[in-house]
Design a protein around this motif. Structure first.
Motif, PDB file in Angstrom:
ATOM      1  N   UNK A 106       0.839  -1.214   0.000  1.00 25.40           N
ATOM      2  CA  UNK A 106       0.000   0.000   0.000  1.00 25.40           C
ATOM      3  C   UNK A 106       0.869   1.259   0.000  1.00 25.40           C
ATOM      4  N   UNK A 107       1.937   1.270   0.793  1.00 24.94           N
ATOM      5  CA  UNK A 107       2.812   2.457   0.843  1.00 24.94           C
ATOM      6  C   UNK A 107       3.514   2.656  -0.499  1.00 24.94           C
ATOM      7  N   UNK A 108       3.877   1.550  -1.145  1.00 19.65           N
ATOM      8  CA  UNK A 108       4.500   1.669  -2.477  1.00 19.65           C
ATOM      9  C   UNK A 108       3.532   2.314  -3.459  1.00 19.65           C
ATOM     10  N   UNK A 109       2.264   1.888  -3.385  1.00 17.58           N
ATOM     11  CA  UNK A 109       1.262   2.492  -4.289  1.00 17.58           C
ATOM     12  C   UNK A 109       1.109   3.984  -4.027  1.00 17.58           C
ATOM     13  N   UNK A 114      -3.486   0.186   9.295  1.00 15.71           N
ATOM     14  CA  UNK A 114      -2.097   0.598   9.548  1.00 15.71           C
ATOM     15  C   UNK A 114      -1.706   1.752   8.631  1.00 15.71           C
ATOM     16  N   UNK A 115      -2.061   1.651   7.361  1.00 19.01           N
ATOM     17  CA  UNK A 115      -1.673   2.704   6.408  1.00 19.01           C
ATOM     18  C   UNK A 115      -2.438   3.995   6.686  1.00 19.01           C
ATOM     19  N   UNK A 116      -3.716   3.868   7.044  1.00 21.05           N
ATOM     20  CA  UNK A 116      -4.462   5.078   7.425  1.00 21.05           C
ATOM     21  C   UNK A 116      -3.801   5.739   8.627  1.00 21.05           C
ATOM     22  N   UNK A 161       3.014   3.054  14.845  1.00 18.29           N
ATOM     23  CA  UNK A 161       1.775   2.273  14.737  1.00 18.29           C
ATOM     24  C   UNK A 161       2.158   0.835  15.069  1.00 18.29           C
ATOM     25  N   UNK A 162       1.497   0.262  16.060  1.00 19.55           N
ATOM     26  CA  UNK A 162       1.977  -0.982  16.663  1.00 19.55           C
ATOM     27  C   UNK A 162       0.924  -2.083  16.556  1.00 19.55           C
ATOM     28  N   UNK A 163       1.341  -3.244  16.073  1.00 20.04           N
ATOM     29  CA  UNK A 163       0.465  -4.414  15.979  1.00 20.04           C
ATOM     30  C   UNK A 163       0.498  -5.164  17.304  1.00 20.04           C
ATOM     31  N   UNK A 164      -0.662  -5.305  17.918  1.00 19.14           N
ATOM     32  CA  UNK A 164      -0.756  -6.003  19.198  1.00 19.14           C
ATOM     33  C   UNK A 164      -1.785  -7.128  19.087  1.00 19.14           C
ATOM     34  N   UNK A 165      -1.878  -7.907  20.160  1.00 23.31           N
ATOM     35  CA  UNK A 165      -2.789  -9.062  20.156  1.00 23.31           C
ATOM     36  C   UNK A 165      -3.864  -8.904  21.223  1.00 23.31           C
ATOM     37  N   UNK A 166      -5.015  -9.476  20.947  1.00 21.34           N
ATOM     38  CA  UNK A 166      -6.167  -9.322  21.819  1.00 21.34           C
ATOM     39  C   UNK A 166      -6.109 -10.318  22.985  1.00 21.34           C
ATOM     40  N   UNK A 167      -6.471  -9.848  24.180  1.00 13.85           N
ATOM     41  CA  UNK A 167      -6.635 -10.751  25.322  1.00 13.85           C
ATOM     42  C   UNK A 167      -5.329 -11.297  25.882  1.00 13.85           C
ATOM     43  N   UNK A 168      -4.233 -10.600  25.630  1.00 11.21           N
ATOM     44  CA  UNK A 168      -2.912 -11.117  26.016  1.00 11.21           C
ATOM     45  C   UNK A 168      -2.255 -10.120  26.978  1.00 11.21           C
TER      46      UNK A 168
END
Ligand SMILES: NC(=O)c1ccc[n+]([C@@H]2O[C@H](COP(=O)([O-])OP(=O)(O)OC[C@H]3O[C@@H](n4cnc5c(N)ncnc54)[C@H](OP(=O)(O)O)[C@@H]3O)[C@@H](O)[C@H]2O)c1
Length: 275
Positions: free
Chosen positions: A23-26, A164-166, A93-100
């Motif tokens: 997406x960032x490349x586009x 993430x891109x937004x 912008x950070x990817x996290x996990x639910x319920x952990x």
């Protein structure tokens, strides 16, 4: 939109990261992949690789590998957030996990880092069925997992990449914690039945005990630390705590997420499952 620095995608060859990169490349943004195979190489386990990957970076999407619940992960990401802020990175912008619990500690470290932050707290990825450890059992026609018949709102990583891109490129996402799920909770048996239906293949599903699962992974020569991680994920996260669906995609993007059937049609059309 960032015109004044590089956007770093940590894990930029992984399931969410490579879709963020596409997406960032586009969008024509200058970007860098942070991974062992990147240039320069980046490794969570080797802090000497961190400063060169952060050089000139204004924005970063960060995914930790293998999982935030492994020993030392929270301390490692906390240190990386501090290095990023010191290097002048403005937005993380950070990817996290639910319920952990460990993922939540990592989120708190991000919130205290001093950067502009956005958290994507995600449920179990749909793409685990086509790009991860459930692919081989599906190809073999028999999926056996140590999970009770509880619902999980599988989330499509295409949707996560959109958020993430937004968050990297648009205003309005700073200081937001988005809990991201698919639109409907399905059991693993439901999910496998849907894949079998669409691919017109015979794929059996069985719920097995943790001990049986451990024995099967040992027979497949899976390393002990990976076995422990899998047993923790299935035993702790897939106990029904994450069954509820959320409005995270509506809040972040103003639209509903893709449902599991759409993901299955798309993955089946790629030929990944044969059939
Ligand atoms: N899978 C899920 O259902 C799920 C759900 C919620 C949250 N999460 C979170 O998502 C994160 C990523 O999980 P994932 O399963 O989707 O993995 P993934 O992003 O597909 O992981 C692969 C990426 O990690 C990179 N990588 C591998 N070893 C590395 C190392 N030592 N140092 C730096 N980068 C390394 C790989 O780079 P190379 O290609 O160069 O090897 C690749 O870019 C985890 O923190 C997990 O907790 C996952």
């Amino acid at each position: 939109m960032n015109r004044n620095g590089i956007t770093l995608v940590v894990g930029g060859t992984g399931k969410t990261g490579r879709r963020v990169v596409e997406r960032l490349e586009r969008l024509g943004l200058p970007l860098r992949v942070g991974s062992p195979s990147g240039q320069p190489a980046f490794n969570w386990e080797d802090r000497k690789t961190w400063s060169s990957v952060l050089d000139g970076v204004a924005l970063a999407y960060i995914t930790y590998y293998p999982d935030l619940c492994v020993p030392g992960a929270v301390e490692t990401v906390r240190s990386f957030f501090a290095c990023a802020v010191n290097a002048g990175v403005k937005r993380l912008v950070f990817l996290s996990g639910r319920g952990e619990a460990d993922a939540e500690r990592a989120e708190q470290a991000l919130q205290a880092s001093g950067a502009d932050w956005t958290i994507l707290r995600c449920s179990f990825f749909s793409q685990n069925f086509s790009e991860n450890f459930i692919l081989d059992p599906i190809l073999a026609g028999e999926v056996a997992l140590p999970v009770a018949p509880v619902g999980e709102p599988f989330v499509d990583v295409e949707d996560i990449a959109d958020v993430a891109v937004a968050a990297l490129t648009q205003p309005g996402h700073s200081g937001q914690l988005y809990e991201l799920t698919g639109p409907q909770a399905l059991t693993f048996a439901d999910a496998i039945a849907e894949i079998a239906r669409v691919t017109e293949r015979d794929i059996r599903y069985a719920s097995i005990s943790p001990a049986e699962y451990r024995a099967a992974l040992l027979r497949a020569q899976v390393p002990e630390d990976v076995i422990e991680l899998m047993l923790y994920l299935f035993g702790t996260l897939l106990d029904g705590r994450n069954t509820s669906v959320t409005d995270g995609f509506r809040r972040a993007l103003g639209r509903a997420p893709r449902d599991f059937s759409e993901y299955v049609r798309h993955a089946a059309a790629s030929g990944v499952w044969g059939g």
